[in-house]
Design a protein around this motif. Structure first.
Motif, PDB file in Angstrom:
ATOM      1  N   GLN A 164       5.055   9.320  -1.021  1.00 55.24           N
ATOM      2  CA  GLN A 164       5.244   8.154  -0.156  1.00 55.24           C
ATOM      3  C   GLN A 164       5.982   7.047  -0.889  1.00 55.24           C
ATOM      4  OE1 GLN A 164       2.141   6.676   2.909  1.00 55.24           O
ATOM      5  NE2 GLN A 164       1.747   5.467   1.090  1.00 55.24           N
ATOM      6  N   LYS A 165       5.579   6.776  -2.120  1.00 55.92           N
ATOM      7  CA  LYS A 165       6.221   5.737  -2.923  1.00 55.92           C
ATOM      8  C   LYS A 165       7.698   6.043  -3.132  1.00 55.92           C
ATOM      9  CE  LYS A 165       6.283   3.775  -7.588  1.00 55.92           C
ATOM     10  NZ  LYS A 165       5.658   3.787  -8.933  1.00 55.92           N
ATOM     11  N   LYS A 187       0.335  12.717  -2.437  1.00 53.27           N
ATOM     12  CA  LYS A 187       0.822  12.088  -1.214  1.00 53.27           C
ATOM     13  C   LYS A 187       1.313  10.671  -1.497  1.00 53.27           C
ATOM     14  CE  LYS A 187      -0.577  10.693   3.441  1.00 53.27           C
ATOM     15  NZ  LYS A 187      -1.696  10.621   4.424  1.00 53.27           N
ATOM     16  N   GLY A 188       0.563   9.941  -2.315  1.00 48.34           N
ATOM     17  CA  GLY A 188       0.969   8.581  -2.674  1.00 48.34           C
ATOM     18  C   GLY A 188       2.274   8.569  -3.447  1.00 48.34           C
ATOM     19  N   TRP A 189       2.437   9.550  -4.352  1.00 42.51           N
ATOM     20  CA  TRP A 189       3.667   9.633  -5.147  1.00 42.51           C
ATOM     21  C   TRP A 189       4.863   9.923  -4.239  1.00 42.51           C
ATOM     22  CZ3 TRP A 189       7.255  13.540  -6.099  1.00 42.51           C
ATOM     23  CH2 TRP A 189       8.135  13.306  -7.155  1.00 42.51           C
ATOM     24  N   GLU A 198       0.814  -1.206   0.000  1.00 43.39           N
ATOM     25  CA  GLU A 198       0.000   0.000   0.000  1.00 43.39           C
ATOM     26  C   GLU A 198       0.859   1.271   0.000  1.00 43.39           C
ATOM     27  OE1 GLU A 198      -0.494  -2.634   1.822  1.00 43.39           O
ATOM     28  OE2 GLU A 198      -2.528  -3.293   1.309  1.00 43.39           O
ATOM     29  N   TYR A 199       2.075   1.170   0.542  1.00 46.44           N
ATOM     30  CA  TYR A 199       2.956   2.330   0.548  1.00 46.44           C
ATOM     31  C   TYR A 199       3.393   2.735  -0.862  1.00 46.44           C
ATOM     32  CZ  TYR A 199       3.506   1.679   5.613  1.00 46.44           C
ATOM     33  OH  TYR A 199       3.292   1.567   6.974  1.00 46.44           O
ATOM     34  N   PHE A 200       3.246   1.823  -1.810  1.00 42.85           N
ATOM     35  CA  PHE A 200       3.710   2.068  -3.167  1.00 42.85           C
ATOM     36  C   PHE A 200       2.573   2.255  -4.166  1.00 42.85           C
ATOM     37  CE2 PHE A 200       6.805  -0.313  -0.785  1.00 42.85           C
ATOM     38  CZ  PHE A 200       8.027   0.236  -1.123  1.00 42.85           C
ATOM     39  N   THR A 201       1.342   2.109  -3.721  1.00 40.93           N
ATOM     40  CA  THR A 201       0.213   2.148  -4.648  1.00 40.93           C
ATOM     41  C   THR A 201      -0.828   3.205  -4.318  1.00 40.93           C
ATOM     42  OG1 THR A 201      -0.913   0.413  -3.361  1.00 40.93           O
ATOM     43  CG2 THR A 201       0.459  -0.300  -5.220  1.00 40.93           C
ATOM     44  N   SER A 202      -0.608   4.003  -3.274  1.00 43.20           N
ATOM     45  CA  SER A 202      -1.579   5.031  -2.900  1.00 43.20           C
ATOM     46  C   SER A 202      -1.648   6.108  -3.986  1.00 43.20           C
ATOM     47  CB  SER A 202      -1.200   5.670  -1.567  1.00 43.20           C
ATOM     48  OG  SER A 202      -1.207   4.699  -0.535  1.00 43.20           O
ATOM     49  N   PRO A 203      -2.854   6.609  -4.287  1.00 41.71           N
ATOM     50  CA  PRO A 203      -3.011   7.604  -5.353  1.00 41.71           C
ATOM     51  C   PRO A 203      -2.641   9.018  -4.914  1.00 41.71           C
ATOM     52  CG  PRO A 203      -5.135   7.120  -4.360  1.00 41.71           C
ATOM     53  CD  PRO A 203      -4.138   6.195  -3.708  1.00 41.71           C
ATOM     54  N   GLY A 204      -2.587   9.920  -5.873  1.00 42.21           N
ATOM     55  CA  GLY A 204      -2.377  11.330  -5.598  1.00 42.21           C
ATOM     56  C   GLY A 204      -0.941  11.723  -5.314  1.00 42.21           C
TER      57      GLY A 204
END
Length: 239
Positions: free
Chosen positions: A77-78, A73-75, A65-71
């Motif tokens: 985080q990834k 913030k997700g970018w 999930e740390y690598f697939t979150s959208p937006g």
């Protein structure tokens, strides 16, 4: 490239100046080729300080999930997690443990270093808890050496449940490589897996000088919470 940027330019030098971490036995980490770095787990800061004192890249597994979150913030985080040596758990595994094993094998097959916390979770009270046998299975199925590691003082810098604690100099100790080739082909023997895991945990205990508890950390945390809840109820009744 982002990993090395963080380690040698952006984050690493800052951590070294502020905390001045000490290291022993770094020469026990091979200069090239695969190896498993098996460490105790006192704080979320462990995965920052242990790789910091090793010249090579150290990879850990992290939730997908740390690598697939959208937006945005997700970018961010990834990029942060991948840039600090974390790789997602392979979802082709039947469960999280199997997926982590698959991801770890890929790292080791590429001749890299893989970091793992055999306890499975952080210690809530500074003691060392029983190791899970996944590390033994990984060592036997890949045939690579296991380097026991002890990280000391990170629970003061970042105690459980807190973002920051008090300043101290973290200390990272690396033990001599452990070879389990004598057990080759016995990765399905649960008694062998337990024996190997206990041997690894003993070396970590020796390096860290922690008190050892022959209980899984998750169970110990659960029992501690129950006891705390019970004490709270008794105080309410008494008042």
């Amino acid at each position: 490239m982002f990993y090395w940027f963080l380690k040698f330019i952006a984050l690493g030098p800052l951590l070294k100046v502020i905390f001045r971490p000490r290291a022993e036995g770094v020469e026990n980490v091979p200069a090239e080729g695969p190896a498993i770095l098996a460490s105790n787990h006192l704080s979320y800061a462990d995965w920052l300080f242990m790789p910091l004192v090793v010249p090579r890249k150290v990879s850990f597994v992290a939730k997908a999930e740390y690598f697939t979150s959208p937006g945005v913030k997700g970018w961010l985080q990834k990029n942060f997690f991948s840039g600090t040596g974390n790789i997602p758990i392979d979802r082709s595994g039947a469960n999280a443990a199997a997926g982590a094993l698959i991801s770890a094998k890929k790292v080791l097959a590429d001749g890299e270093l893989f970091g793992i916390y055999p306890e499975g979770t952080r210690s809530h009270d500074g003691r060392l808890y029983r190791g899970k046998t996944g590390i033994a299975r990984l060592a036997l199925e890949t045939g690579v050496p296991v380097i026991p590691v002890a990280v000391v003082g990170t629970d003061i810098v970042a105690p459980p449940g807190k973002t920051f604690g008090r300043w101290t100099r973290p200390h990272v100790r690396f033990g001599k490589p452990m070879d389990f080739s004598r057990y080759a082909g016995m990765e399905n023997d649960r008694f062998i897996l337990r024996s190997i895991t206990d041997e690894i945990m003993y070396e970590i205990m020796r390096l860290s000088q922690q008190e050892y508890v022959d209980m899984y950390a998750t169970r110990a945390k659960s029992e501690a919470k129950k006891a705390e809840h019970g004490d709270g109820e008794q105080r309410k009744l008494a008042s």
